[in-house]
Design a protein around this motif. Sequence first.
Motif, PDB file in Angstrom:
ATOM      1  N   GLU B 173       0.819  -1.205   0.000  1.00  0.00           N
ATOM      2  CA  GLU B 173       0.000   0.000   0.000  1.00  0.00           C
ATOM      3  C   GLU B 173       0.850   1.251   0.000  1.00  0.00           C
ATOM      4  OE1 GLU B 173      -2.268   0.453   3.749  1.00  0.00           O
ATOM      5  OE2 GLU B 173      -1.582  -1.590   4.122  1.00  0.00           O
ATOM      6  N   LEU B 174       0.198   2.364  -0.338  1.00  0.00           N
ATOM      7  CA  LEU B 174       0.885   3.660  -0.377  1.00  0.00           C
ATOM      8  C   LEU B 174       0.736   4.349   0.969  1.00  0.00           C
ATOM      9  CD1 LEU B 174      -0.403   5.059  -3.815  1.00  0.00           C
ATOM     10  CD2 LEU B 174       1.739   3.831  -3.361  1.00  0.00           C
ATOM     11  N   GLY B 175       1.732   5.136   1.326  1.00  0.00           N
ATOM     12  CA  GLY B 175       1.643   5.923   2.545  1.00  0.00           C
ATOM     13  C   GLY B 175       0.733   7.131   2.352  1.00  0.00           C
ATOM     14  N   ALA B 176       0.371   7.802   3.456  1.00  0.00           N
ATOM     15  CA  ALA B 176      -0.441   9.018   3.371  1.00  0.00           C
ATOM     16  C   ALA B 176       0.337  10.081   2.607  1.00  0.00           C
ATOM     17  CB  ALA B 176      -0.759   9.515   4.776  1.00  0.00           C
ATOM     18  N   GLY B 177      -0.356  10.827   1.766  1.00  0.00           N
ATOM     19  CA  GLY B 177       0.309  11.897   1.012  1.00  0.00           C
ATOM     20  C   GLY B 177       1.038  11.407  -0.227  1.00  0.00           C
ATOM     21  N   VAL B 178       0.913  10.102  -0.515  1.00  0.00           N
ATOM     22  CA  VAL B 178       1.512   9.541  -1.730  1.00  0.00           C
ATOM     23  C   VAL B 178       0.373   9.203  -2.689  1.00  0.00           C
ATOM     24  CG1 VAL B 178       2.974   7.724  -2.688  1.00  0.00           C
ATOM     25  CG2 VAL B 178       3.429   8.610  -0.391  1.00  0.00           C
ATOM     26  N   PHE B 179       0.472   9.695  -3.918  1.00  0.00           N
ATOM     27  CA  PHE B 179      -0.645   9.617  -4.864  1.00  0.00           C
ATOM     28  C   PHE B 179      -0.259   8.857  -6.141  1.00  0.00           C
ATOM     29  CE2 PHE B 179      -1.221  13.378  -2.240  1.00  0.00           C
ATOM     30  CZ  PHE B 179      -2.532  13.238  -1.821  1.00  0.00           C
ATOM     31  N   ALA B 180      -1.272   8.671  -6.987  1.00  0.00           N
ATOM     32  CA  ALA B 180      -1.049   7.985  -8.271  1.00  0.00           C
ATOM     33  C   ALA B 180       0.083   8.647  -9.056  1.00  0.00           C
ATOM     34  CB  ALA B 180      -2.342   8.001  -9.087  1.00  0.00           C
ATOM     35  N   LYS B 181       0.145   9.974  -9.004  1.00  0.00           N
ATOM     36  CA  LYS B 181       1.214  10.692  -9.724  1.00  0.00           C
ATOM     37  C   LYS B 181       2.586  10.241  -9.246  1.00  0.00           C
ATOM     38  CE  LYS B 181       2.475  14.170 -12.424  1.00  0.00           C
ATOM     39  NZ  LYS B 181       1.573  15.314 -12.337  1.00  0.00           N
ATOM     40  N   ASP B 182       2.721  10.056  -7.934  1.00  0.00           N
ATOM     41  CA  ASP B 182       4.006   9.627  -7.379  1.00  0.00           C
ATOM     42  C   ASP B 182       4.342   8.210  -7.837  1.00  0.00           C
ATOM     43  OD1 ASP B 182       4.281  12.060  -5.815  1.00  0.00           O
ATOM     44  OD2 ASP B 182       2.635  11.258  -4.619  1.00  0.00           O
ATOM     45  N   VAL B 183       3.310   7.378  -7.942  1.00  0.00           N
ATOM     46  CA  VAL B 183       3.515   6.003  -8.414  1.00  0.00           C
ATOM     47  C   VAL B 183       4.083   6.009  -9.832  1.00  0.00           C
ATOM     48  CG1 VAL B 183       2.352   3.853  -9.066  1.00  0.00           C
ATOM     49  CG2 VAL B 183       1.722   5.016  -6.928  1.00  0.00           C
ATOM     50  N   VAL B 184       3.480   6.794 -10.698  1.00  0.00           N
ATOM     51  CA  VAL B 184       3.931   6.751 -12.098  1.00  0.00           C
ATOM     52  C   VAL B 184       5.283   7.448 -12.248  1.00  0.00           C
ATOM     53  CG1 VAL B 184       2.620   8.747 -12.998  1.00  0.00           C
ATOM     54  CG2 VAL B 184       3.176   6.816 -14.497  1.00  0.00           C
ATOM     55  N   LEU B 185       5.537   8.496 -11.475  1.00  0.00           N
ATOM     56  CA  LEU B 185       6.870   9.126 -11.531  1.00  0.00           C
ATOM     57  C   LEU B 185       7.942   8.136 -11.047  1.00  0.00           C
ATOM     58  CD1 LEU B 185       6.173  12.800 -10.316  1.00  0.00           C
ATOM     59  CD2 LEU B 185       6.858  12.074 -12.624  1.00  0.00           C
ATOM     60  N   GLU B 186       7.590   7.335 -10.048  1.00  0.00           N
ATOM     61  CA  GLU B 186       8.526   6.313  -9.553  1.00  0.00           C
ATOM     62  C   GLU B 186       8.802   5.267 -10.648  1.00  0.00           C
ATOM     63  OE1 GLU B 186       9.766   5.979  -6.255  1.00  0.00           O
ATOM     64  OE2 GLU B 186      10.821   4.099  -6.685  1.00  0.00           O
ATOM     65  N   ILE B 187       7.729   4.833 -11.318  1.00  0.00           N
ATOM     66  CA  ILE B 187       7.891   3.833 -12.387  1.00  0.00           C
ATOM     67  C   ILE B 187       8.817   4.375 -13.482  1.00  0.00           C
ATOM     68  CG2 ILE B 187       6.684   2.640 -14.272  1.00  0.00           C
ATOM     69  CD1 ILE B 187       4.211   2.488 -12.367  1.00  0.00           C
ATOM     70  N   ILE B 188       8.563   5.614 -13.901  1.00  0.00           N
ATOM     71  CA  ILE B 188       9.364   6.191 -14.998  1.00  0.00           C
ATOM     72  C   ILE B 188      10.810   6.378 -14.546  1.00  0.00           C
ATOM     73  CG2 ILE B 188       9.618   8.169 -16.551  1.00  0.00           C
ATOM     74  CD1 ILE B 188       6.537   8.626 -16.080  1.00  0.00           C
ATOM     75  N   HIS B 189      10.967   6.765 -13.276  1.00  0.00           N
ATOM     76  CA  HIS B 189      12.323   6.945 -12.751  1.00  0.00           C
ATOM     77  C   HIS B 189      13.083   5.609 -12.756  1.00  0.00           C
ATOM     78  CE1 HIS B 189      15.595   8.460 -10.344  1.00  0.00           C
ATOM     79  NE2 HIS B 189      15.411   7.482  -9.477  1.00  0.00           N
ATOM     80  N   ARG B 190      12.391   4.558 -12.334  1.00  0.00           N
ATOM     81  CA  ARG B 190      13.070   3.248 -12.247  1.00  0.00           C
ATOM     82  C   ARG B 190      13.340   2.636 -13.609  1.00  0.00           C
ATOM     83  NH1 ARG B 190      11.545  -0.469  -7.110  1.00  0.00           N
ATOM     84  NH2 ARG B 190      11.062   1.227  -5.654  1.00  0.00           N
ATOM     85  N   LEU B 191      12.347   2.704 -14.502  1.00  0.00           N
ATOM     86  CA  LEU B 191      12.479   2.002 -15.784  1.00  0.00           C
ATOM     87  C   LEU B 191      13.029   2.899 -16.888  1.00  0.00           C
ATOM     88  CD1 LEU B 191       9.154  -0.054 -15.743  1.00  0.00           C
ATOM     89  CD2 LEU B 191      11.405  -0.727 -14.895  1.00  0.00           C
ATOM     90  N   GLY B 192      13.038   4.198 -16.651  1.00  0.00           N
ATOM     91  CA  GLY B 192      13.624   5.122 -17.620  1.00  0.00           C
ATOM     92  C   GLY B 192      12.623   5.629 -18.641  1.00  0.00           C
ATOM     93  N   VAL B 193      12.963   6.762 -19.260  1.00  0.00           N
ATOM     94  CA  VAL B 193      12.033   7.380 -20.209  1.00  0.00           C
ATOM     95  C   VAL B 193      11.962   6.620 -21.533  1.00  0.00           C
ATOM     96  CG1 VAL B 193      12.115   9.713 -19.243  1.00  0.00           C
ATOM     97  CG2 VAL B 193      13.823   9.038 -20.936  1.00  0.00           C
TER      98      VAL B 193
END
Lengths: 197, 466
Positions: B173-193
């Motif tokens: 699960e996500l912590g408080a204050g962590v949103f869908a936007k943060d999830v997708v930014l994390e994915i792009i950061h990890r897997l690259g543009v």
Amino acid sequence: MSTREIDRIEGTGIPVRGDNIDTDRIIPARFLKAITFEGLGDHVFEDDRAGRSDHPFSNADYAGARILLVNENFGSGSSREHAPQALKRWGIDACVGQSFAEIFRGNALAIGLACVTAPHDVIGGLMTRVEAAPATRLALSLAGRVLEADGRRIAVTVEDQVRDALLAGTWDATGLLLDDFDVVRGVASRVPYVRGF
Amino acid sequence: MGRTLLKKVWDLHTVRPLSTGQTQLFIGLHLIHEVTTPQAFDMLRSRGIGVAFPDRTFATTDHIIPTRDQGRPFADPLAEAMLSALERNCGEFGIPFWNLDSDRQGIVHVIGPELGLTQPGMTIACGDSHTSTHGALGAVAFGIGTSQVRDVLASQSLAISPLKVRRISIDGELGAGVFAKDVVLEIIHRLGVMGGVGHAYEYGGAVIDRMSIDERLTVCNMSIEGGARVGYVNPDETTFDYLRGRPFAPAGSAFDRAVSWWRSMASDPGADYDDVVAIQGADIEPRVTWGINPGQSVGVSGRIPTAGSDGGVAEALEFMGLAGGDPIQGTKIDVAFVGSCTNSRLSDLREAARIAKGRRVARHVKALVVPGSQAVRTAAEAEGLDRVFSEAGFEWRGAGCSMCLAMNPDRLEGRQVCASSSNRNFKGRQGSPTGRTLLMSPAMVAAAALAGEVTDVRAALPESGP
């Protein structure tokens, strides 16, 4: 409309170094405010050029170049066809790079602009060569999957479907897609949400 | 071996394999807007070709429209010419068009789901890269260029190359204050543009399963920033509940029949994926971009990376005027923008309003909220969000794309820094060639607007829920 068979592209090159050069940089959004593609060639890389006096597209030594040399993930971001249109209208007929973003490559193909790839070191060598001698003649053969530079033959990679569409002149897909329209109607009639639930 | 949703949709919509090795794929829904279509219609006219299925194309206007003074003709003659061209083209070819005077007008990727046009199992195309958004409802949705818009108008189909499927599972699960936007930014950061090139991204796992459709739309929206052409979430009860009663969704017993078909289109258990990636939700922080592509982000408690030998980092830091090694928190902003097809839905505005309520935007910050559609605007006003924003010092605007790409009068000036809930931090993206963008969630944008600098939204969360 008849489309043209494209195999051999010969001319000088123009190197634009850098990974992830996005389509906003190739053609900033303000130039999309138009109802035609005309004149886009004048604005290719406009803001990058303003920020950097030695940008290759501002350098007279590269005037008339037909082959653009780029690095990784060229054309990422917005799906604006205006980006390959601007390059093509400036005079570019082929892009040789490490890799291309997918929508850019599809848009380029749809207007007969060939995108082929080669490894990092090969691209780096070509860029250095063209920077040192902008008059270097390059010749890309799609059929042979080879780029000739100064008599050297360099292998390039091009997907079969891209190569075949350019060679056969079917890169403008409209005619191909309308070849057998009854089949399209057939699919429409079997798709539940078109037919009705 | 089971089949993925992508494979099922692909097989169902295949018209025929083409001699080029591509597939001719039937497109079930075509969405158009004013920017990428005028040339496509001109090409049809010059070739004497009509629109094959005018009832499967829908138009709206979003990119160029002013969010303040919408009187016609627009002050910008180029914008006026583009909207006039769309009006003329839709009229001539018999395409339904939700213009500014319609309560259905809005950003094309907001209204498609909102109206129930976007449905599971569909193929969708639109001349805009963020068409991947529609995958949130289990559709396969392609961003295309203008020549391909012409092809879809002419033949209701596309010549397209097959895609691989990467399953991305967000577990826990996500912590408080962590949103869908943060999830997708994390994915792009990890897997690259460019990590997604050649792939469709299938998002799943407990975090995605619990997400609302609005949140899934945010994740799928930015698939393209990760290099993937297409992103989708398998349809489930959340999807069906969302669609029930929407204007273009099936009604009555047809809805039940639709649900059984939609359910059957989801990826089979044990489907065959080309790649699988798992990320723990608990590891994701609110994220902020520091660079010039959407992969260049850090957790809000983190530091901006140092360039070292990476030329890409050096170029980004130089453009952004940021120093490697500095914390991202405390980065001063000039503008705050809540809007765009990524984050302009009612739930996004609620999250931003929850932070802004009873507080004031910092004196040096210009802050604006641009709802994604007229329906979002009306719904937000019905629950008083416009007053919350106005009282806090945010400007409350009309619906459109606005400062995401600045094709209308909303744009950065000079070297301004913008905290933005949009999707791209490219050089010059927000209208000033030297303007700078920091991407983050709408709640983080609101928190930055109040503080006048990047700040951790988790410290600004109200004690209890909204």
